[in-house]
Design a protein around this motif. Structure first.
Motif, mmCIF file in Angstrom:
data_model
loop_
_atom_site.group_PDB
_atom_site.id
_atom_site.type_symbol
_atom_site.label_atom_id
_atom_site.label_comp_id
_atom_site.label_asym_id
_atom_site.label_seq_id
_atom_site.Cartn_x
_atom_site.Cartn_y
_atom_site.Cartn_z
ATOM 1 N N PRO A 42 0.626 -1.350 0.003
ATOM 2 C CA PRO A 42 0.137 -0.081 0.293
ATOM 3 C C PRO A 42 0.878 1.382 0.139
ATOM 4 C CG PRO A 42 -0.789 -1.573 1.719
ATOM 5 C CD PRO A 42 0.656 -2.034 1.241
ATOM 6 N N ALA A 43 0.202 2.207 -0.182
ATOM 7 C CA ALA A 43 1.037 3.729 -0.235
ATOM 8 C C ALA A 43 0.270 4.589 0.684
ATOM 9 C CB ALA A 43 1.162 4.309 -1.805
ATOM 10 N N PRO A 44 1.054 5.806 1.001
ATOM 11 C CA PRO A 44 0.101 6.761 1.750
ATOM 12 C C PRO A 44 -0.866 7.498 0.748
ATOM 13 C CG PRO A 44 2.289 6.899 2.262
ATOM 14 C CD PRO A 44 2.310 5.730 1.220
ATOM 15 N N ARG A 45 -1.737 7.998 1.315
ATOM 16 C CA ARG A 45 -2.566 9.035 0.291
ATOM 17 C C ARG A 45 -1.967 10.190 0.165
ATOM 18 N NH1 ARG A 45 -7.096 8.078 -2.607
ATOM 19 N NH2 ARG A 45 -7.358 6.603 -0.936
ATOM 20 N N ILE A 46 -1.955 10.679 -1.021
ATOM 21 C CA ILE A 46 -1.595 11.889 -1.385
ATOM 22 C C ILE A 46 -2.691 12.947 -1.960
ATOM 23 C CG2 ILE A 46 -0.156 13.147 -3.291
ATOM 24 C CD1 ILE A 46 1.830 11.032 -3.507
ATOM 25 N N ILE A 47 -2.971 14.241 -1.457
ATOM 26 C CA ILE A 47 -3.928 15.024 -1.639
ATOM 27 C C ILE A 47 -3.364 16.051 -2.161
ATOM 28 C CG2 ILE A 47 -5.796 16.406 -0.713
ATOM 29 C CD1 ILE A 47 -5.853 14.718 1.653
ATOM 30 N N LEU A 48 -3.745 16.360 -3.419
ATOM 31 C CA LEU A 48 -3.088 17.442 -4.274
ATOM 32 C C LEU A 48 -4.127 18.740 -4.211
ATOM 33 C CD1 LEU A 48 -2.140 15.502 -7.610
ATOM 34 C CD2 LEU A 48 -0.628 16.255 -5.418
ATOM 35 N N LEU A 49 -3.508 20.029 -4.041
ATOM 36 C CA LEU A 49 -4.181 21.242 -4.107
ATOM 37 C C LEU A 49 -3.980 21.998 -4.941
ATOM 38 C CD1 LEU A 49 -3.911 21.918 -0.027
ATOM 39 C CD2 LEU A 49 -5.732 20.859 -1.314
ATOM 40 N N HIS A 50 -4.881 22.225 -5.949
ATOM 41 C CA HIS A 50 -4.323 23.083 -6.933
ATOM 42 C C HIS A 50 -4.568 24.657 -7.030
ATOM 43 C CE1 HIS A 50 -8.688 22.139 -8.230
ATOM 44 N NE2 HIS A 50 -8.670 23.507 -8.223
ATOM 45 N N GLY A 51 -4.010 25.387 -7.766
ATOM 46 C CA GLY A 51 -4.071 26.841 -7.723
ATOM 47 C C GLY A 51 -5.650 27.525 -7.838
ATOM 48 N N GLY A 52 -5.817 28.638 -7.943
ATOM 49 C CA GLY A 52 -7.471 29.075 -7.820
ATOM 50 C C GLY A 52 -7.809 29.667 -9.147
ATOM 51 N N VAL A 53 -6.975 29.482 -10.070
ATOM 52 C CA VAL A 53 -7.517 30.473 -11.443
ATOM 53 C C VAL A 53 -7.636 29.384 -12.343
ATOM 54 C CG1 VAL A 53 -7.027 32.192 -13.282
ATOM 55 C CG2 VAL A 53 -6.388 32.570 -10.715
ATOM 56 N N PHE A 54 -8.866 29.279 -13.093
ATOM 57 C CA PHE A 54 -8.887 28.333 -14.002
ATOM 58 C C PHE A 54 -8.010 28.733 -15.276
ATOM 59 C CE2 PHE A 54 -11.158 26.866 -17.971
ATOM 60 C CZ PHE A 54 -11.599 25.442 -17.363
ATOM 61 N N PRO A 55 -7.522 27.768 -15.983
ATOM 62 C CA PRO A 55 -7.649 26.349 -15.862
ATOM 63 C C PRO A 55 -6.268 25.718 -14.941
ATOM 64 C CG PRO A 55 -6.525 26.419 -18.062
ATOM 65 C CD PRO A 55 -6.851 28.044 -17.312
ATOM 66 N N VAL A 56 -5.671 26.397 -13.983
ATOM 67 C CA VAL A 56 -4.308 26.083 -13.722
ATOM 68 C C VAL A 56 -4.572 24.536 -12.877
ATOM 69 C CG1 VAL A 56 -4.729 26.921 -11.069
ATOM 70 C CG2 VAL A 56 -2.524 27.082 -12.171
#
Length: 321
Positions: A42-56
């Motif tokens: 198994p692998a740890p969960r990775i949570i990605l957080l993108h920037g605030g302007v479309f379509p970044v």
């Protein structure tokens, strides 16, 4: 789907794989280690957080595909509900904090959090949520049902003890391009004055600066306040990316695993100091090799550390019975 059975009883690994996991050096994880050992666990969960302007958000989708191309399991990156690759910085940060606790309870390994641009600010805000900077308690958030659960704590999968959401820790957090004008937006007001203060809610934090970054308002790395942790309980690294990197596209890295020369550089990469030796770095600035290599090294490192922690706890549980 979530299970009420403790993760230490649900995880079944071949004894030989467990021995190979425990024998790994987390600071020297090779491509062969990923292929022959880590990929079978198994692998740890990775949570990605993108920037605030479309379509970044597409840049973070590219980074997710980079990780998959390097050998990270897709199922531990995609959201288990709607299968999105990354989260918006406009989502309530306390919801992400509650989700981190849920993933830890269900999967047995402390998740990782990686943010870009305003998503980098959101990552730091989530760390403060987990540290109790804004509220003394937070509800567990179930990402499958997309609802808050009627509880503010989980059962720690390693110790079996009650663990409040506030006080839960991540294994690794990284933020690139955090800061600048987006700090005036209402969703970031709570964190803007704490942006460089990393609380104890992650084991390691890597803060990335771009030499010239018009979005984060850093025009030279000289004099830019560095990230720090007051208690000394967090391993904090400040990393200066080359001035030729572009704020909007720095996570765009999905092409790298398919390039043998660039992949070899990333596989063999070892961090050394605050900035890269640009004379030895392959590719062009637009390849974002240094950003990719730094993150992949740390992700592999914490993948091994979390797996070793899980295997040792599972063995202790079996021995006690």
């Amino acid at each position: 789907m979530p299970s009420s059975e403790p993760i230490l009883k649900r995880v079944v690994l071949d004894r030989a794989i467990e021995e190979r996991i425990l024998a790994l050096d987390p600071d020297r994880v090779t491509a062969q280690d990923v292929r022959d050992t880590l990929s079978k666990a198994p692998a740890p969960r990775i949570i990605l957080l993108h920037g605030g302007v479309f379509p970044v958000h597409l840049a973070m989708t590219s980074f997710a595909n980079f990780l998959i191309g390097m050998g990270y399991p897709e199922a531990r990156i995609k959201h288990p509900g709607d299968e999105r690759w990354s989260h918006s910085p406009y989502e309530p940060s306390e919801r992400v904090a509650g989700m981190i606790a849920w993933f830890y309870e269900q999967e047995g390994m402390r998740p990782m959090l990686i943010g870009h641009s305003q998503g980098g600010m959101q990552a730091i805000k989530v760390l403060h949520d987990l540290a109790g900077s804004f509220a003394p308690s937070l509800p567990v958030w179930n990402p499958v049902t997309e609802r808050a659960e009627d509880r503010t704590s989980i059962v720690d999968p390693i110790t079996g003890r009650d663990q409040p959401v506030v006080g839960t820790r991540l294994s690794y957090t990284s933020a690139v391009g955090a800061g600048g004008p987006s700090g005036v937006l209402p969703n970031q007001w709570a964190v803007i004055m704490r942006l460089k203060e990393i609380p104890d809610s992650t084991l390691q934090f890597d803060g990335f600066f771009i030499g010239i970054d018009w979005f984060a308002m850093t025009f030279t790395d000289a004099g830019v306040p560095r990230f720090s942790n007051a208690s000394g309980k967090v391993e904090v690294r400040n990393v200066v990316l080359p001035a030729g990197y572009l704020h909007v596209t720095v996570p765009t890295t999905q092409h790298l695993p398919g390039n043998p020369a660039l992949r070899a550089y990333i596989d063999d990469y070892r961090p050394a100091g605050e900035r890269p030796d640009e004379s030895s770095m392959p590719g062009s600035y637009s390849d974002n090799v240094y950003y990719a290599a730094e993150n992949w090294y740390m992700i592999k490192r914490h993948w091994v550390l979390e797996l070793q922690r899980l295997v040792r706890a599972r063995r202790a549980l079996l021995a006690s019975h």
